[in-house]
Structure formats: C-alpha cells, structure tokens
Design a protein around this motif. Structure first.
Motif, PDB file in Angstrom:
ATOM      1  N   LYS A 161       0.831  -1.205   0.000  1.00 42.77           N
ATOM      2  CA  LYS A 161       0.000   0.000   0.000  1.00 42.77           C
ATOM      3  C   LYS A 161       0.867   1.258   0.000  1.00 42.77           C
ATOM      4  CE  LYS A 161      -3.776   2.145   2.661  1.00 42.77           C
ATOM      5  NZ  LYS A 161      -4.678   1.974   3.832  1.00 42.77           N
ATOM      6  N   ALA A 162       1.958   1.245   0.757  1.00 42.46           N
ATOM      7  CA  ALA A 162       2.864   2.389   0.807  1.00 42.46           C
ATOM      8  C   ALA A 162       3.484   2.647  -0.563  1.00 42.46           C
ATOM      9  CB  ALA A 162       3.957   2.163   1.847  1.00 42.46           C
ATOM     10  N   VAL A 163       3.945   1.586  -1.213  1.00 37.11           N
ATOM     11  CA  VAL A 163       4.568   1.731  -2.531  1.00 37.11           C
ATOM     12  C   VAL A 163       3.558   2.263  -3.550  1.00 37.11           C
ATOM     13  CG1 VAL A 163       5.545   0.418  -4.464  1.00 37.11           C
ATOM     14  CG2 VAL A 163       6.394   0.057  -2.138  1.00 37.11           C
ATOM     15  N   ALA A 164       2.321   1.774  -3.483  1.00 41.65           N
ATOM     16  CA  ALA A 164       1.293   2.253  -4.413  1.00 41.65           C
ATOM     17  C   ALA A 164       0.994   3.730  -4.183  1.00 41.65           C
ATOM     18  CB  ALA A 164       0.026   1.422  -4.256  1.00 41.65           C
ATOM     19  N   PHE A 165       0.885   4.135  -2.914  1.00 46.36           N
ATOM     20  CA  PHE A 165       0.549   5.525  -2.597  1.00 46.36           C
ATOM     21  C   PHE A 165       1.657   6.472  -3.042  1.00 46.36           C
ATOM     22  CE2 PHE A 165       0.764   9.232   0.169  1.00 46.36           C
ATOM     23  CZ  PHE A 165      -0.533   9.712   0.103  1.00 46.36           C
ATOM     24  N   TYR A 166       2.882   6.213  -2.590  1.00 48.96           N
ATOM     25  CA  TYR A 166       3.984   7.108  -2.934  1.00 48.96           C
ATOM     26  C   TYR A 166       4.356   6.975  -4.416  1.00 48.96           C
ATOM     27  CZ  TYR A 166       4.569   8.681   1.843  1.00 48.96           C
ATOM     28  OH  TYR A 166       4.361   9.271   3.072  1.00 48.96           O
ATOM     29  N   GLY A 167       4.060   5.818  -4.997  1.00 49.36           N
ATOM     30  CA  GLY A 167       4.280   5.662  -6.429  1.00 49.36           C
ATOM     31  C   GLY A 167       3.437   6.613  -7.244  1.00 49.36           C
ATOM     32  N   GLU A 168       2.207   6.871  -6.797  1.00 47.70           N
ATOM     33  CA  GLU A 168       1.363   7.848  -7.500  1.00 47.70           C
ATOM     34  C   GLU A 168       1.991   9.228  -7.474  1.00 47.70           C
ATOM     35  OE1 GLU A 168      -2.986   7.947  -7.417  1.00 47.70           O
ATOM     36  OE2 GLU A 168      -2.865   6.382  -5.873  1.00 47.70           O
ATOM     37  N   LEU A 169       2.805   9.512  -6.462  1.00 48.29           N
ATOM     38  CA  LEU A 169       3.454  10.814  -6.336  1.00 48.29           C
ATOM     39  C   LEU A 169       4.809  10.852  -7.037  1.00 48.29           C
ATOM     40  CD1 LEU A 169       2.616  11.681  -2.617  1.00 48.29           C
ATOM     41  CD2 LEU A 169       1.256  12.044  -4.687  1.00 48.29           C
ATOM     42  N   GLY A 170       5.125   9.790  -7.773  1.00 45.90           N
ATOM     43  CA  GLY A 170       6.337   9.784  -8.568  1.00 45.90           C
ATOM     44  C   GLY A 170       7.542   9.157  -7.916  1.00 45.90           C
ATOM     45  N   PHE A 171       7.380   8.574  -6.731  1.00 45.62           N
ATOM     46  CA  PHE A 171       8.489   7.900  -6.073  1.00 45.62           C
ATOM     47  C   PHE A 171       8.721   6.556  -6.770  1.00 45.62           C
ATOM     48  CE2 PHE A 171       7.394  11.069  -3.049  1.00 45.62           C
ATOM     49  CZ  PHE A 171       8.475  11.249  -2.205  1.00 45.62           C
ATOM     50  N   ARG A 172       9.923   6.348  -7.301  1.00 45.01           N
ATOM     51  CA  ARG A 172      10.237   5.157  -8.085  1.00 45.01           C
ATOM     52  C   ARG A 172      10.983   4.137  -7.229  1.00 45.01           C
ATOM     53  NH1 ARG A 172      12.069   9.156 -11.801  1.00 45.01           N
ATOM     54  NH2 ARG A 172      14.186   8.276 -11.943  1.00 45.01           N
ATOM     55  N   VAL A 173      10.610   2.874  -7.364  1.00 43.15           N
ATOM     56  CA  VAL A 173      11.238   1.795  -6.602  1.00 43.15           C
ATOM     57  C   VAL A 173      12.594   1.457  -7.213  1.00 43.15           C
ATOM     58  CG1 VAL A 173      11.041  -0.613  -5.867  1.00 43.15           C
ATOM     59  CG2 VAL A 173       8.993   0.851  -5.924  1.00 43.15           C
ATOM     60  N   THR A 174      13.608   1.383  -6.357  1.00 43.34           N
ATOM     61  CA  THR A 174      14.948   0.991  -6.805  1.00 43.34           C
ATOM     62  C   THR A 174      15.268  -0.457  -6.432  1.00 43.34           C
ATOM     63  OG1 THR A 174      15.887   1.911  -4.768  1.00 43.34           O
ATOM     64  CG2 THR A 174      15.875   3.323  -6.726  1.00 43.34           C
ATOM     65  N   GLU A 175      14.921  -0.846  -5.197  1.00 43.38           N
ATOM     66  CA  GLU A 175      15.146  -2.210  -4.734  1.00 43.38           C
ATOM     67  C   GLU A 175      13.976  -2.595  -3.835  1.00 43.38           C
ATOM     68  OE1 GLU A 175      19.036  -3.481  -3.669  1.00 43.38           O
ATOM     69  OE2 GLU A 175      20.038  -1.708  -4.509  1.00 43.38           O
ATOM     70  N   TYR A 176      13.746  -3.891  -3.718  1.00 45.08           N
ATOM     71  CA  TYR A 176      12.643  -4.331  -2.872  1.00 45.08           C
ATOM     72  C   TYR A 176      12.907  -5.741  -2.368  1.00 45.08           C
ATOM     73  CZ  TYR A 176      10.912  -6.876  -7.020  1.00 45.08           C
ATOM     74  OH  TYR A 176      10.784  -7.711  -8.102  1.00 45.08           O
ATOM     75  N   THR A 177      12.281  -6.051  -1.236  1.00 38.78           N
ATOM     76  CA  THR A 177      12.322  -7.386  -0.646  1.00 38.78           C
ATOM     77  C   THR A 177      10.943  -7.998  -0.750  1.00 38.78           C
ATOM     78  OG1 THR A 177      14.036  -6.731   0.934  1.00 38.78           O
ATOM     79  CG2 THR A 177      12.782  -8.715   1.435  1.00 38.78           C
ATOM     80  N   GLU A 178      10.888  -9.194  -1.310  1.00 33.40           N
ATOM     81  CA  GLU A 178       9.602  -9.869  -1.495  1.00 33.40           C
ATOM     82  C   GLU A 178       9.571 -11.142  -0.650  1.00 33.40           C
ATOM     83  OE1 GLU A 178       6.759 -10.800  -5.282  1.00 33.40           O
ATOM     84  OE2 GLU A 178       8.863 -11.351  -5.469  1.00 33.40           O
ATOM     85  N   ASP A 179       8.441 -11.337   0.025  1.00 33.00           N
ATOM     86  CA  ASP A 179       8.209 -12.599   0.727  1.00 33.00           C
ATOM     87  C   ASP A 179       7.743 -13.619  -0.304  1.00 33.00           C
ATOM     88  OD1 ASP A 179       7.621 -14.579   2.680  1.00 33.00           O
ATOM     89  OD2 ASP A 179       5.530 -13.898   2.694  1.00 33.00           O
ATOM     90  N   GLU A 180       8.551 -14.617  -0.551  1.00 37.75           N
ATOM     91  CA  GLU A 180       8.262 -15.559  -1.629  1.00 37.75           C
ATOM     92  C   GLU A 180       6.966 -16.316  -1.391  1.00 37.75           C
ATOM     93  OE1 GLU A 180      10.501 -19.184  -4.058  1.00 37.75           O
ATOM     94  OE2 GLU A 180      11.635 -17.848  -2.741  1.00 37.75           O
ATOM     95  N   GLU A 181       6.672 -16.635  -0.138  1.00 33.70           N
ATOM     96  CA  GLU A 181       5.488 -17.451   0.163  1.00 33.70           C
ATOM     97  C   GLU A 181       4.193 -16.704  -0.143  1.00 33.70           C
ATOM     98  OE1 GLU A 181       3.424 -19.565   4.067  1.00 33.70           O
ATOM     99  OE2 GLU A 181       5.614 -19.380   3.953  1.00 33.70           O
ATOM    100  N   LEU A 277      14.997   2.564 -15.068  1.00 40.34           N
ATOM    101  CA  LEU A 277      15.856   1.644 -14.330  1.00 40.34           C
ATOM    102  C   LEU A 277      15.018   0.561 -13.659  1.00 40.34           C
ATOM    103  CD1 LEU A 277      18.957   1.493 -13.679  1.00 40.34           C
ATOM    104  CD2 LEU A 277      18.357   2.414 -11.436  1.00 40.34           C
ATOM    105  N   GLU A 278      15.375  -0.701 -13.895  1.00 36.45           N
ATOM    106  CA  GLU A 278      14.591  -1.804 -13.349  1.00 36.45           C
ATOM    107  C   GLU A 278      14.901  -1.994 -11.859  1.00 36.45           C
ATOM    108  OE1 GLU A 278      16.704  -2.063 -15.836  1.00 36.45           O
ATOM    109  OE2 GLU A 278      15.580  -2.573 -17.652  1.00 36.45           O
ATOM    110  N   PRO A 279      13.871  -2.165 -11.025  1.00 40.03           N
ATOM    111  CA  PRO A 279      14.115  -2.427  -9.610  1.00 40.03           C
ATOM    112  C   PRO A 279      14.833  -3.767  -9.392  1.00 40.03           C
ATOM    113  CG  PRO A 279      11.828  -1.787  -9.987  1.00 40.03           C
ATOM    114  CD  PRO A 279      12.437  -2.053 -11.329  1.00 40.03           C
ATOM    115  N   ILE A 280      15.614  -3.830  -8.333  1.00 37.21           N
ATOM    116  CA  ILE A 280      16.349  -5.041  -7.972  1.00 37.21           C
ATOM    117  C   ILE A 280      15.550  -5.785  -6.903  1.00 37.21           C
ATOM    118  CG2 ILE A 280      18.472  -5.948  -6.961  1.00 37.21           C
ATOM    119  CD1 ILE A 280      19.878  -3.410  -8.041  1.00 37.21           C
TER     120      ILE A 280
END
Length: 326
Positions: A161-181, A277-280
């Motif tokens: 939800k945080a990424v979606a909200f700030y993404g609308e304001l132009g904040f671009r993701v550089t790296e992220y951690t995903e829970d595989e499960e 730039l693609e996120p890592i």
C-alpha cells in the motif's frame, strides 16, 4: 505482488526529502549528541527548539529538535519544484479525502500539511531561507562530518500500500524485498532525487519512523565516529554496524540518540536517475540483503521505532520475518 509501473508524470512534482522535526525530552542532551558528537551545524536555537543543517546544505535546516514531553516525530517534510506545485498537491490530497492545512513554519514559505495513506504527518513546501555555503569551511568539519540528509525509512503495516501511494506521487522503486510465500512486499526503497531512496518502507507495526539517514564522505568517517562515541559515553547508543548493505550497497552505521530516535550514518550507494531503471529484487531469506557480509540485524532494529505525534500505529498482517540475530 508485482512492483507497479513508475509514475513518470505525477500530479505534482516532489524533488526530494527535505527535513524532519523530532520531539525530544532534553534539548541540552540532544544538542550534545547532534552538534558536539555528530557534527551538525546550528542555524538557530532558543529554549524551545534547535535548527540544524549539514555541511553541504544551503537550506536553513534539515533537522529540527523541539522540546517535548515525550519522544516523538512531528512531521516528515519534502521540497517541491516550484510554488505552483503546492496548490496541485492541495487539490490532489483534498480530492482523496486527506486532511489538508496551510501552516506557518519558521524559515519557510507556504507550507502544506497533510497525511499519507497511513495517517503519517507529511508536509510540502517550495521556499526555505538560504544560508551562505559552508562546504569549504573545513574548520567546521567534526564528528562524522555529515554532508546532507539522505533518506527516511518508515515502519509500514502494508508495504504494498505504501509503494502504491507514494508511487502515485512519482516515487520510483529501486530495490525491494519480497516474501516468496505470500508474494507480498516486505520492504521497498523509493526515490525522487536520483539516489537509492528518499523514502523506504519496512514491514512492521506502523506508521512509525524507523530511521533518518545522513550522508557522510567516506566509511572512515564512520569508524572515526565509532571511536568518538565509544570514548565519550555513547557506546550503548551504537545499535548496529558498521557494515555494508546488500540492498543499496551502502556502508552504514545505526545509532540511537538520547531519546531513542534511530539515525543511520550512510555513504557509498549508487545513482538511479534513469526513469526506466529496473528495480532489484531480493528474497526475504537472503542473508546478504541486510548486510552484504552476511551479519543479521539485531531484534531491536526490527521492533523499535519512533511514533508520530497523534498517530496510533497498528500491526502488520504480514508475519514473515527475515533472519534476525540471536
């Protein structure tokens, strides 16, 4: 959950994070920590507040210490491209049901106060008083030689939800951690200014401020600070590090101020100015995501944070956990 596509033409133009206001219980103790030990420069002070800037900064302040009855965070502040962006921001937040208010702030022009999707108090401004440059006044360089504020990291009860909200304001993701499960985001790093992040989000009880980071010249400055803290009564304030992050590749140290606000001392990450730039991606269980050298963070790093004034944090529904030091 996939990372949303970046918003390259946001509704208003945030150019970078700017400053933060800490509520502190003892101004003298905080001054000794931030000025005498870390090396931030006082730009104004009175019995109620101290305004500070780092050595490369031309704006009046990047950190405000304000006397309070308890340890808390007043607001996170961001600079926009020009004054017209403030009216666009007011419309955008008001149309989405967020409280908005025009507030008076010392040393700033028009300032819009509102909240994000979790109720975190955030502010936007364009004009701040400019001060004479001091980056070549080397007699002022002491402590860890802080050059500029670099980023905020917030505990978030829902990182997607945080990424979606700030993404609308132009904040671009550089790296992220995903829970595989679950396929959900456990953490994400987002930026406006072309570094790895202006705002990061870490899964946990929130909203709370996890840390504020200051950029320093070299890793050796961090070693010097450790020697200084260890011999001036601050050894218990050293929480984690030194080390090199896997995420961001930065050299880091985490310390706690007298009120428990966490500060990261930070250098050596990389530029991210290309809009495509693609996120890592990092897996949550990868031991090198926290520290490239494999050392896990202590439990306090995942649990302790600073509360925002008037905001009640709540637990995250994502119970996945990275590796934690025993």
């Amino acid at each position: 959950m996939p990372i949303p596509s970046p918003t390259l033409y946001p509704p208003f133009n945030v150019i970078r994070l700017s400053h933060v206001e800490f509520g502190v219980t003892n101004l003298a103790a905080s001054r000794a920590f931030y000025v005498d030990t870390l090396g931030l420069q006082v730009t104004d002070e009175n019995d109620e507040a101290i305004y500070l800037r780092a050595l490369e900064e031309r704006g009046h302040h990047c950190l405000i210490l304000r006397k309070a009855s308890s340890s808390l965070i007043k607001a996170l502040s961001f600079k926009v491209f020009d004054d017209a962006q403030l009216d666009l921001a007011e419309t955008w937040f008001r149309d989405r049901g967020h409280a908005v208010d025009w507030v008076e702030r010392p040393y700033q022009g028009r300032t819009l106060a509102t909240v994000d999707c979790f109720g975190t108090p955030i502010e936007f401004y364009f004009k701040m008083d400019r001060l004479a440059p001091i980056h070549q006044k080397y007699a002022l360089y002491h402590g860890v030689k802080p050059l500029r504020i670099d980023h905020f990291n917030c505990f978030s009860p829902d990182v997607d939800k945080a990424v979606a909200f700030y993404g609308e304001l132009g904040f671009r993701v550089t790296e992220y951690t995903e829970d595989e499960e679950s396929g959900r985001l456990w953490a994400a790093w987002t930026h406006r200014k072309g570094g790895v992040h202006d705002m990061a989000f870490t899964n946990g009880t929130g909203p709370r401020l996890h840390h504020t980071a200051f950029w320093v010249p070299t890793p050796l400055n961090i070693i010097d600070l450790l020697d200084l803290m260890a011999t001036t009564g601050y050894v218990a304030n050293i929480e984690r590090g030194p080390g090199r992050h896997g995420i961001s590749n930065a050299f880091f140290l985490y310390i706690l101020d007298p009120d428990g606000h966490r500060i990261e001392i930070y250098c050596s990450d990389y530029q991210t100015v290309d809009p495509d730039l693609e996120p890592i991606r990092w897996d949550l269980k990868d031991p090198q995501r926290q520290t490239l050298w494999g050392a896990p963070a202590p439990r306090s790093w995942f649990e302790n944070g600073s509360v925002f004034e008037g905001v009640e944090p709540y637990a995250s529904g994502l119970k996945a956990s990275p590796i934690i030091a025993p």
